[in-house]
Write a protein that holds these residues in place. Structure first.
Motif, PDB file in Angstrom:
ATOM      1  N   LEU A   1      44.135  34.069  27.816  1.00  0.00           N
ATOM      2  CA  LEU A   1      42.882  34.819  27.834  1.00  0.00           C
ATOM      3  C   LEU A   1      42.279  34.843  26.429  1.00  0.00           C
ATOM      4  O   LEU A   1      43.016  34.929  25.442  1.00  0.00           O
ATOM      5  CB  LEU A   1      43.212  36.240  28.307  1.00  0.00           C
ATOM      6  CG  LEU A   1      42.128  37.280  28.439  1.00  0.00           C
ATOM      7  CD1 LEU A   1      42.462  38.208  29.598  1.00  0.00           C
ATOM      8  CD2 LEU A   1      41.980  38.090  27.171  1.00  0.00           C
TER       9      LEU A   1
ATOM     10  N   PHE B   1      39.774  34.796  31.475  1.00  0.00           N
ATOM     11  CA  PHE B   1      41.194  34.506  31.714  1.00  0.00           C
ATOM     12  C   PHE B   1      41.400  33.223  32.512  1.00  0.00           C
ATOM     13  O   PHE B   1      40.521  32.784  33.257  1.00  0.00           O
ATOM     14  CB  PHE B   1      41.877  35.667  32.446  1.00  0.00           C
ATOM     15  CG  PHE B   1      41.322  35.959  33.817  1.00  0.00           C
ATOM     16  CD1 PHE B   1      40.400  36.977  34.002  1.00  0.00           C
ATOM     17  CD2 PHE B   1      41.702  35.203  34.919  1.00  0.00           C
ATOM     18  CE1 PHE B   1      39.875  37.238  35.271  1.00  0.00           C
ATOM     19  CE2 PHE B   1      41.180  35.459  36.191  1.00  0.00           C
ATOM     20  CZ  PHE B   1      40.268  36.477  36.361  1.00  0.00           C
TER      21      PHE B   1
ATOM     22  N   LEU C   1      44.396  43.307  34.274  1.00  0.00           N
ATOM     23  CA  LEU C   1      45.335  42.225  34.571  1.00  0.00           C
ATOM     24  C   LEU C   1      46.294  42.612  35.690  1.00  0.00           C
ATOM     25  O   LEU C   1      46.514  41.840  36.630  1.00  0.00           O
ATOM     26  CB  LEU C   1      46.166  41.918  33.317  1.00  0.00           C
ATOM     27  CG  LEU C   1      45.615  40.860  32.380  1.00  0.00           C
ATOM     28  CD1 LEU C   1      46.368  40.896  31.065  1.00  0.00           C
ATOM     29  CD2 LEU C   1      45.708  39.491  33.034  1.00  0.00           C
TER      30      LEU C   1
ATOM     31  N   LEU D   1      49.675  33.355  31.862  1.00  0.00           N
ATOM     32  CA  LEU D   1      48.343  33.868  31.582  1.00  0.00           C
ATOM     33  C   LEU D   1      47.866  33.392  30.221  1.00  0.00           C
ATOM     34  O   LEU D   1      48.644  33.393  29.257  1.00  0.00           O
ATOM     35  CB  LEU D   1      48.413  35.402  31.572  1.00  0.00           C
ATOM     36  CG  LEU D   1      47.326  36.110  30.766  1.00  0.00           C
ATOM     37  CD1 LEU D   1      46.061  36.227  31.580  1.00  0.00           C
ATOM     38  CD2 LEU D   1      47.792  37.468  30.301  1.00  0.00           C
TER      39      LEU D   1
END
Ligand code: ZN
Length: 142
Positions: free
Chosen positions: A42, A117, A26, A40
């Motif tokens: 994921l 992601f 990441l 984010l």
């Protein structure tokens, strides 16, 4: 209260490599793409995981290790600046083979089995993490 408004930004979607360290992958992506602020999400699975729990009384992180394969049921986080560089703050919820749920603050040492992601860049937002005396955490100060 501290509020910043974004003027736009890119939306990135992809998959990290099998066997990579999740937090490191990441951080490398964020650095490569020059993302200074963002969100984010994921999902996927890990081969093993390492997370932390922040003890509010002692003001220390306690490390928790899961040396087993688990589902990433939810992994969310944000990206902002710390020491002038992009920094990812990420929490992860893991499911075991019985469907039980574990989780915490993502640490290095979490090995990807599969990880998909979505990252939303929040262009125009400038948030810097600095030491906060009340919590002993590095929080957004400006
Ligand atoms: Zn955290």
């Amino acid at each position: 209260m501290l509020v910043k408004e974004s003027t736009g930004g890119r939306k990135l979607m992809g998959r990290f490599e099998h066997g990579a360290d999740l937090l490191q992958a990441l951080e490398e992506l964020v650095e490569k793409e020059g993302i200074k602020a963002g969100a984010l999400s994921l999902i996927g699975a890990v081969q093993e995981a390492r997370v932390a729990f922040f003890d509010q009384a002692s003001k220390e992180y306690k490390t928790i290790e899961f040396p087993a394969s688990m589902e990433i049921l939810s992994c969310i986080g944000n990206i902002s600046l710390k020491d002038g560089k992009p920094f990812a703050h990420v929490h992860i919820v893991l499911g075991d083979k019985e469907g039980r749920v574990w989780g915490g603050h993502l640490l290095p040492g979490t090995k990807i089995f599969a990880a998909e992601f979505v990252i939303e860049e929040l262009e125009g937002v400038h948030l810097e993490r600095e030491y906060d005396a009340m919590t002993s955490l590095a929080l957004w100060q400006k």
